[in-house]
Design an enzyme around this catalytic site. Structure first.
Site, PDB file in Angstrom:
ATOM      1  N   GLY A  77      33.292  36.009  40.168  1.00  0.00           N
ATOM      2  CA  GLY A  77      33.205  36.142  38.716  1.00  0.00           C
ATOM      3  C   GLY A  77      34.060  37.230  38.107  1.00  0.00           C
ATOM      4  O   GLY A  77      34.024  37.453  36.894  1.00  0.00           O
ATOM      5  N   GLN A  78      34.871  37.909  38.936  1.00  0.00           N
ATOM      6  CA  GLN A  78      35.760  38.924  38.378  1.00  0.00           C
ATOM      7  C   GLN A  78      36.757  38.267  37.418  1.00  0.00           C
ATOM      8  O   GLN A  78      37.164  37.128  37.618  1.00  0.00           O
ATOM      9  CB  GLN A  78      36.511  39.650  39.499  1.00  0.00           C
ATOM     10  CG  GLN A  78      35.605  40.430  40.444  1.00  0.00           C
ATOM     11  CD  GLN A  78      35.111  39.608  41.619  1.00  0.00           C
ATOM     12  OE1 GLN A  78      35.000  38.387  41.521  1.00  0.00           O
ATOM     13  NE2 GLN A  78      34.818  40.262  42.731  1.00  0.00           N
ATOM     14  N   ALA A  79      37.153  38.994  36.401  1.00  0.00           N
ATOM     15  CA  ALA A  79      38.013  38.426  35.356  1.00  0.00           C
ATOM     16  C   ALA A  79      39.279  37.797  35.925  1.00  0.00           C
ATOM     17  O   ALA A  79      39.708  36.731  35.478  1.00  0.00           O
ATOM     18  CB  ALA A  79      38.371  39.512  34.334  1.00  0.00           C
ATOM     19  N   ASP A  80      39.877  38.431  36.940  1.00  0.00           N
ATOM     20  CA  ASP A  80      41.122  37.899  37.474  1.00  0.00           C
ATOM     21  C   ASP A  80      40.905  36.736  38.442  1.00  0.00           C
ATOM     22  O   ASP A  80      41.873  36.144  38.932  1.00  0.00           O
ATOM     23  CB  ASP A  80      41.945  38.999  38.161  1.00  0.00           C
ATOM     24  CG  ASP A  80      41.174  39.702  39.271  1.00  0.00           C
ATOM     25  OD1 ASP A  80      39.948  39.505  39.377  1.00  0.00           O
ATOM     26  OD2 ASP A  80      41.799  40.458  40.037  1.00  0.00           O
ATOM     27  N   LEU A  81      39.652  36.380  38.719  1.00  0.00           N
ATOM     28  CA  LEU A  81      39.363  35.243  39.598  1.00  0.00           C
ATOM     29  C   LEU A  81      38.875  34.011  38.829  1.00  0.00           C
ATOM     30  O   LEU A  81      38.804  32.915  39.394  1.00  0.00           O
ATOM     31  CB  LEU A  81      38.294  35.624  40.637  1.00  0.00           C
ATOM     32  CG  LEU A  81      38.671  36.686  41.662  1.00  0.00           C
ATOM     33  CD1 LEU A  81      37.479  36.974  42.573  1.00  0.00           C
ATOM     34  CD2 LEU A  81      39.865  36.237  42.497  1.00  0.00           C
TER      35      LEU A  81
END
Length: 200
Positions: A77-81
């Protein structure tokens, strides 16, 4: 005769398989929740919450619910993922969107991400379960805020099945109830999004 027996065997050992995408911001507790779901349906103890690391990519687990094989795909759920999420939309049957209800500062951010998902044409008509996770840690106001956020985008939800529920991936509180609801809505929606077949 062999073909008749073989056909009967395939019929009785076939399972319908459904894909559930577990989405949400990083640190919302998706992987901990998945470990609890696995424990409930297999009896095998899950990984202790303190040993769980953030998901990078996808974490896949399968459980059987009433002879149906449910494949949970827990996506980072990280922004870059979040850009990889779309690669899984076409083959999914439901969305399990997890929100950290103990972190009120990120509920609005989670709402923005949820709105983007709801607007996706590939997810149109799919059931959505919004789980206010960590209810063992949160205050009562968090669920109210999450429900208000969902009510604010009601016009985008059309006629799809959507439910907001509290749960605790650590304690297991209401996890079974949530999964029962999700499974029943997946089955109700199977004419629109048919299952894949799988051999037991």
């Amino acid at each position: 005769m062999f073909s008749l027996v073989s056909g009967a065997y395939r019929y009785f050992t076939r399972q319908d398989e459904y894909n559930v995408l577990m989405l949400g911001l990083d640190s919302s507790g998706k992987t901990t929740l998945l470990e609890k779901i696995k424990h409930i349906h297999t009896g095998v103890p899950g990984m202790p919450a303190e040993n769980i690391l953030p998901t990078v990519g996808v974490n896949i687990s399968k459980v059987t619910m009433n002879r149906d094989l449910i494949k949970f795909m827990d996506l980072g759920g990280q922004a870059d993922l979040r850009g990889i999420w779309e690669a899984y939309f076409e083959d999914c049957h439901a969305i399990l969107f997890v929100i950290d209800s103990a972190n009120g500062e990120r509920i609005d951010e989670a709402g923005d991400v949820l709105i983007k998902l709801i607007k996706s044409e590939e997810l149109e008509g799919l059931p959505v379960l919004i789980l206010a996770n960590k209810c063992d840690l949160s205050d009562a106001g968090s669920l109210v805020k999450i429900k208000e956020m969902v009510n604010g985008v009601a016009d985008l939800l059309d006629s799809r099945d959507v439910r907001v529920m509290e749960a605790s991936g650590v304690e297991g509180t209401r996890v079974q109830t949530a999964m029962d609801w999700l499974h029943s809505r997946i089955i109700d929606n199977r004419t629109k999004r048919p299952p894949a077949a799988s051999d037991i």
